[in-house]
Write a protein that holds these residues in place. Sequence first.
Motif, short mmCIF file in Angstrom:
data_model
loop_
_atom_site.label_atom_id
_atom_site.label_comp_id
_atom_site.label_asym_id
_atom_site.label_seq_id
_atom_site.Cartn_x
_atom_site.Cartn_y
_atom_site.Cartn_z
N ALA A 1 -13.61 -3.50 -5.67
CA ALA A 1 -12.97 -2.43 -6.42
C ALA A 1 -12.54 -2.93 -7.78
O ALA A 1 -11.90 -3.98 -7.88
CB ALA A 1 -11.76 -1.88 -5.66
N SER B 1 -10.10 -1.93 -9.65
CA SER B 1 -9.00 -1.02 -9.29
C SER B 1 -7.82 -1.02 -10.25
O SER B 1 -6.77 -0.47 -9.94
CB SER B 1 -8.49 -1.41 -7.89
OG SER B 1 -8.14 -2.79 -7.85
N LYS C 1 -5.83 2.19 -10.97
CA LYS C 1 -4.95 2.67 -9.90
C LYS C 1 -3.53 2.16 -10.07
O LYS C 1 -2.58 2.75 -9.55
CB LYS C 1 -5.49 2.22 -8.54
CG LYS C 1 -6.82 2.80 -8.13
CD LYS C 1 -6.68 4.22 -7.65
CE LYS C 1 -7.96 4.71 -6.99
NZ LYS C 1 -7.87 6.13 -6.59
N GLU D 1 -17.92 4.43 -13.83
CA GLU D 1 -17.47 5.18 -12.65
C GLU D 1 -16.46 4.36 -11.84
O GLU D 1 -15.40 4.86 -11.46
CB GLU D 1 -18.66 5.55 -11.78
CG GLU D 1 -18.28 6.28 -10.49
CD GLU D 1 -19.46 6.52 -9.57
OE1 GLU D 1 -19.24 6.57 -8.34
OE2 GLU D 1 -20.60 6.65 -10.07
N LEU D 2 -16.79 3.10 -11.60
CA LEU D 2 -15.91 2.27 -10.78
C LEU D 2 -14.59 1.97 -11.50
O LEU D 2 -13.52 1.99 -10.88
CB LEU D 2 -16.61 0.96 -10.42
CG LEU D 2 -17.83 1.07 -9.50
CD1 LEU D 2 -18.39 -0.29 -9.20
CD2 LEU D 2 -17.47 1.80 -8.20
N THR E 1 -12.46 5.39 -11.83
CA THR E 1 -11.95 5.95 -10.57
C THR E 1 -11.14 4.94 -9.78
O THR E 1 -10.24 5.31 -9.03
CB THR E 1 -13.11 6.44 -9.68
OG1 THR E 1 -13.92 5.30 -9.30
CG2 THR E 1 -13.96 7.47 -10.38
N ASP F 1 -12.41 3.36 -7.40
CA ASP F 1 -12.89 3.53 -6.02
C ASP F 1 -13.30 2.20 -5.39
O ASP F 1 -13.76 1.27 -6.07
CB ASP F 1 -14.09 4.47 -5.99
CG ASP F 1 -13.69 5.94 -6.12
OD1 ASP F 1 -12.48 6.23 -6.06
OD2 ASP F 1 -14.59 6.78 -6.30
#
Length: 267
Positions: free
Chosen positions: A138, A140, A143, A167-168, A171, A173
């Motif tokens: 991730a 991440s 986040k 995208e990664l 998001t 994700d």
Amino acid sequence: MSELVRIEREGAIALVTLNQPEKRNPISGLEMIDALEVAMRGLDADIGVRVVILTGAGSAFSSGGDLKAMATPGSSLRDALPSQTRRNYKAGIQRLPLLFEALEVPVIAAVNGPAIGAGCDLACMCDVRIAGESAKFAESFVKLGIVPGDGGAWLLPRVIGFAKASELALTGDLLGAAEALACGLVSRVVPDDRLLDEARLVAAKIAANPPHAVRMTKRLLREGHRASLAQVLELSAAMQALSHATADHDEAVGAFLEKRAPVFKGE
């Protein structure tokens, strides 16, 4: 040598293990960064080391940043003064992408579990990535309300392309091992209990080749990230001249003509 990084030599192959399993091997602390830098520079300087495998102890490859440290002003990452936080990143975790970019010895990431945030980027710093079935990735940072401060915005698009990296990163994700294989983040996925064996098999194939040629080939691949075709051709010509002058090249040609197995000595 720090206990945070464990080194095991297996002939021409070195196994480097991030060794803080109780914290899932975070790499943002200065002690871990220092230990990893000392380990990798030492192995890179030894021409007898032909390949390095990097993995994590316990159930994770690397959890990336230490969230407790991030939440604590005055830590090795976050300071009460934003200008000092900037300096902390430059003197801390940003040393790792610069280190891995400069290494000549090939590095295989054996991703044995979650590789999250800076842990995902650490895997991207390596030349080859092999994942166990339980591996997860991730990018991440978003986040947590932060950005990839370790160079992930440079690393990830070069591994999987701009669209998928966007995208990664946007998001945050989580990507499973099969998805990581599908988008080219890893080159193969194997059962968890076969991960290090598979990494050693790939490492052995690399280590079987003339070490100077391997290291120069890696350098050319790295330079290709940012140099023009003309620049890479110029560097290739210079490195080819060096390659032709090695005893290992003569041995390779001689062995081929004589239909025997070559013996490379790094000469």
